[in-house]
Design a protein around this motif. Structure first.
Motif, PDB file in Angstrom:
ATOM      1  N   TYR A   2       0.853  -1.191   0.000  1.00 45.89           N
ATOM      2  CA  TYR A   2       0.000   0.000   0.000  1.00 45.89           C
ATOM      3  C   TYR A   2       0.882   1.231   0.000  1.00 45.89           C
ATOM      4  O   TYR A   2       1.639   1.448   0.938  1.00 45.89           O
ATOM      5  CB  TYR A   2      -0.835   0.063   1.288  1.00 45.89           C
ATOM      6  N   LEU A   3       0.795   2.038  -1.048  1.00 45.44           N
ATOM      7  CA  LEU A   3       1.470   3.338  -1.040  1.00 45.44           C
ATOM      8  C   LEU A   3       0.358   4.387  -1.082  1.00 45.44           C
ATOM      9  O   LEU A   3      -0.485   4.351  -1.975  1.00 45.44           O
ATOM     10  CB  LEU A   3       2.374   3.504  -2.267  1.00 45.44           C
ATOM     11  N   GLU A   4       0.334   5.275  -0.119  1.00 48.33           N
ATOM     12  CA  GLU A   4      -0.754   6.259  -0.072  1.00 48.33           C
ATOM     13  C   GLU A   4      -0.215   7.666   0.113  1.00 48.33           C
ATOM     14  O   GLU A   4       0.533   7.920   1.059  1.00 48.33           O
ATOM     15  CB  GLU A   4      -1.738   5.895   1.057  1.00 48.33           C
ATOM     16  N   ASP A   5      -0.575   8.534  -0.800  1.00 49.15           N
ATOM     17  CA  ASP A   5      -0.259   9.967  -0.709  1.00 49.15           C
ATOM     18  C   ASP A   5       1.229  10.235  -0.506  1.00 49.15           C
ATOM     19  O   ASP A   5       1.613  11.126   0.250  1.00 49.15           O
ATOM     20  CB  ASP A   5      -1.029  10.603   0.457  1.00 49.15           C
ATOM     21  N   ALA A  17       1.931  12.995  -4.238  1.00 44.92           N
ATOM     22  CA  ALA A  17       0.741  12.334  -3.713  1.00 44.92           C
ATOM     23  C   ALA A  17       0.448  11.033  -4.461  1.00 44.92           C
ATOM     24  O   ALA A  17      -0.660  10.793  -4.918  1.00 44.92           O
ATOM     25  CB  ALA A  17      -0.453  13.280  -3.766  1.00 44.92           C
ATOM     26  N   THR A  21      -0.464   7.353  -5.041  1.00 47.14           N
ATOM     27  CA  THR A  21      -1.225   6.308  -4.361  1.00 47.14           C
ATOM     28  C   THR A  21      -1.286   5.093  -5.278  1.00 47.14           C
ATOM     29  O   THR A  21      -1.684   5.207  -6.435  1.00 47.14           O
ATOM     30  CB  THR A  21      -2.635   6.794  -4.021  1.00 47.14           C
ATOM     31  N   TYR A  78      -1.607   0.529  -5.207  1.00 47.70           N
ATOM     32  CA  TYR A  78      -1.742  -0.739  -4.475  1.00 47.70           C
ATOM     33  C   TYR A  78      -1.285  -1.879  -5.375  1.00 47.70           C
ATOM     34  O   TYR A  78      -1.590  -1.897  -6.558  1.00 47.70           O
ATOM     35  CB  TYR A  78      -3.202  -0.986  -4.066  1.00 47.70           C
ATOM     36  N   GLY A 102       3.022  10.907   3.583  1.00 43.93           N
ATOM     37  CA  GLY A 102       2.383   9.732   3.008  1.00 43.93           C
ATOM     38  C   GLY A 102       2.680   8.498   3.836  1.00 43.93           C
ATOM     39  O   GLY A 102       3.366   8.569   4.858  1.00 43.93           O
ATOM     40  N   SER A 103       2.139   7.354   3.412  1.00 48.93           N
ATOM     41  CA  SER A 103       2.388   6.131   4.159  1.00 48.93           C
ATOM     42  C   SER A 103       2.670   4.986   3.198  1.00 48.93           C
ATOM     43  O   SER A 103       2.200   4.972   2.062  1.00 48.93           O
ATOM     44  CB  SER A 103       1.193   5.798   5.054  1.00 48.93           C
ATOM     45  N   HIS A 128       2.704  11.043 -10.135  1.00 48.07           N
ATOM     46  CA  HIS A 128       1.497  10.373  -9.644  1.00 48.07           C
ATOM     47  C   HIS A 128       0.922   9.464 -10.728  1.00 48.07           C
ATOM     48  O   HIS A 128       1.374   9.473 -11.875  1.00 48.07           O
ATOM     49  CB  HIS A 128       0.450  11.393  -9.175  1.00 48.07           C
TER      50      HIS A 128
END
Lengths: 374, 275
Positions: free
Chosen positions: B36-39, B52, B54, B56, B89-90, B252
């Motif tokens: 999971y890569l988010e923001d 940013a 995002t 999966y 981000g996470s 992105h």
């Protein structure tokens, strides 16, 4: 599938077989020629020559110690003569204490040079050296611990390449300066000499000389087997990987520092043992053994012989030292030039040394990797 | 950490002894995605390499990532492997493993393997020895000095050799291999560590057409058992392996879908394929 037993490893390559054959024959024949042939006969081997061969054997052991760290692990140590000399000093201290009251000054405990300095008590670090087992332990312990401490600091800080070589030179130079001082308690610039007995046997008798000769041969053989075992274990392949691509080896999960540290310390112990066998045969140990040039010479032996093979190191040590014996007698002023020329020649034309030259003419390249990068 | 543990850890670090580190905890992929890569945003001197982002990746999936130069493909790999830290981000590996809190070796240990563009194998070791070096397991000095490779590890080497089709070269020096074979060997070395997620950077650059074909087969055979993320410029190659393609543009995700959908996607055609 390659079998990994020690025996098959040892007989796995031709150079090793030749090495053991030559060593066995020399060890069997030299004492025989010395004892059985009458003096004056053409076949008689003088005690000078036999001691000389014994000395070469200790040099050969020192050379395989350097080959293990340099040829296999890629650590160019220019300080191995220091470990050799420390082993030699430990043995020398035992031999000094064996003299007992037979010194010039006749003091029951103190060696002559201490009496000369008006010392009244034995320094604490000379305690225990009247016992052979203790001295034998120190022969391995002192170089090993010094190498371990030095390696810990150097390898953990990731000092590599030419920087490491330079600080090993500094190490041996510092030790030389320290041992030159009379106050250190190791005999100053005269070092330790005038030995009389070892384990109660007269140092100058033929039998003792033969025993030392055989002991050197045995130490060389055992040291060779130990190095060969390490080189052919998985750990040996890891250290060769460190040599070729250190960061890549770290990246696949090996603690490169621990490997370097253990290999360096083990190699120092081997060098110490070589020094301990060297001293009783030449009869003296003094601080000039710590000279930086000595350590560089060892590296030249290995380079001339061919690194990363072990037997190459042995061949190099014997060849270069034979040349040295010859040159320093025939034309002493040219020896250093000859040494330098030899090194330049080998570096330019024989990147794999003398044994590499032999391999090129005698056989197709080895199937299994042991060669070092040209 | 109390003093005793500190001393023991220090001892193990120096002497390389002691219990081996435990196997990494199992990665929880119960919700489908393994990554999971988010923001995620990364900027270098004000330039936003990732903006940013995002993304999966599903467990067992083979995903191709394409995009023009400077789209952020390599930076994304760097973030996943811990080489670059994002500004915000996470990034999670499975449900429970936070990649942003881990170091590079920890991430590798947890099961993310990365193959770099330039092959770096040990040229003076044989193919077999290269795989042996890369084998997962205890890597302390004493273990490698005293214990030969275990039977299971040996079997793994054999099966990896078969997967990368280098059985015939097992005793050859890796330096004597062709460029393509070195690439496969390097993939094999990654497989020896049994990673769950493989990141493969431009695997077919400089390969002959036959080698490209075999590489495609190899990567396809890995999908399912492993999740594979491939960054590649070669569109023919991407077409031959990809079920799902992600197009990156200016840091992105521009679009995601099958290769045919991408090739008819107006924005994608505009920024990339229409060149």
């Amino acid at each position: 599938m390659r079998s990994n037993t020690l025996f098959s490893v040892l007989l796995g390559d031709r150079g090793t077989k030749i090495f053991f054959a030559v060593l066995l024959i020399t060890t069997a024949i030299a004492p025989l020629l010395h004892l059985a042939m009458p003096e004056g006969s053409a076949l008689h081997l003088s005690s000078y020559t036999m001691t000389l061969i014994g000395k070469y054997m200790t040099y050969a052991l020192l050379a395989i110690a350097v080959d293990l760290v340099w040829g296999y692990c890629g650590i160019l140590s220019l300080g191995h003569a220091a470990f050799f000399a420390l082993g030699g000093y430990a043995m020398g201290m035992y031999l000094m204490r064996q003299i007992g009251p037979r010194g010039v000054y006749g003091h029951p405990v103190l060696p002559d040079f201490m009496v000369f300095l008006n010392w009244t008590e034995l320094p604490w670090f000379w305690y225990g050296f009247d016992m052979f087992w203790f001295a034998a332990l120190m022969v391995m312990f002192v170089p090993g611990v010094l190498a371990f401490a030095f390696g810990w600091l150097a390898f953990r800080s990731r000092v590599t390449g030419v920087y490491l070589s330079i600080i090993t030179q500094a190490l041996t130079y510092a030790l030389m300066l320290a041992f030159f001082r009379n106050n250190m308690g190791f005999g100053g610039n005269n070092g330790l000499t005038d030995f009389k007995e070892i384990l109660g046997f007269d140092m100058h008798s033929s039998a003792t000389r033969i025993a030392l000769f055989v002991a050197s041969a045995v130490a060389l053989a055992l040291g060779y087997i130990a190095c060969k075992y390490i080189a052919h274990s998985r750990a040996g392949r890891v250290i060769q990987a460190v040599r070729d691509a250190e960061s890549r080896t770290r990246f696949i999960g090996y603690r490169v520092e621990s490997y370097k540290l253990w290999i360096f310390a083990f190699s120092a112990v081997l060098a110490g043992i070589a020094g301990a066998l060297y001293v009783p045969q030449v009869g003296i140990i003094n601080p000039s053994e710590f000279q930086p040039i000595n350590s560089i010479e060892i590296v030249i032996w290995v380079a001339v012989g061919g690194r990363g093979t072990l037997y190459g190191a042995v061949a190099g040590a014997v060849l270069v030292n034979y040349a040295k014996t010859y040159f320093t007698a025939a034309m002493p002023e040219f020896w250093l030039y000859a040494l330098g020329a030899m090194f330049v020649f080998v570096t330019l034309f024989l990147p794999r040394g003398v044994v590499g030259l032999g391999d090129r003419f005698l056989k197709k390249p080895e199937r299994v990797a042991e060669a070092v990068p040209a | 950490m109390n003093a005793a543990t500190a001393i023991r850890n220090g001892w193990q670090k120096v002497f390389g002894t002691g219990a081996r580190s435990e196997r990494p905890p199992a990665i929880d992929t119960s919700h489908g995605p393994i990554l999971y890569l988010e923001d995620i945003t990364v900027s270098f001197d004000g330039f936003k390499a990732l903006n940013a982002l995002t993304l999966y990746i599903d467990a067992g999936e083979l995903r191709c990532i394409i995009g023009p130069n400077g789209a952020g493909k390599t930076t994304m790999m760097d973030v996943i492997t811990g080489k670059t830290r994002p500004d915000c981000g996470s990034a999670w590996f499975g449900q429970t493993t936070d990649l942003l809190a881990m170091t590079e070796p920890e991430i590798a240990q947890a099961g993310i393997g990365r193959k770099f563009q330039k092959p770096t194998v040990f040229e003076h070791h044989t193919v077999f020895q290269n795989l042996e070096l890369a084998a997962a397991g205890e890597k302390s000095v004493w273990a490698t000095l005293l214990k030969p490779l275990s039977a299971t590890q040996r079997e793994l080497v054999d099966s990896v050799l078969e997967t990368i089709r280098l059985q015939d070269t097992r005793s050859m020096l890796a330096g004597a291999l062709s460029h393509g074979q070195k690439q496969w060997l390097e993939i094999g070395m990654l497989l020896m560590q049994d990673p769950q997620l493989l990141l493969v950077d431009e695997p077919v650059a400089g390969m002959t057409p036959q080698e490209v074909e075999r590489t495609a087969e190899l990567l396809l055979s890995l999908a399912g058992k492993h999740s594979v993320v491939v960054v590649e410029h070669d569109m023919a190659f991407v077409r031959s392996i990809a079920k799902k393609v992600t197009v990156l543009h200016e840091g992105h995700v521009l679009a995601e879908g099958t290769i045919d959908e991408m090739q008819s996607h107006p924005r994608v055609v505009e920024v990339y394929l229409g060149e």
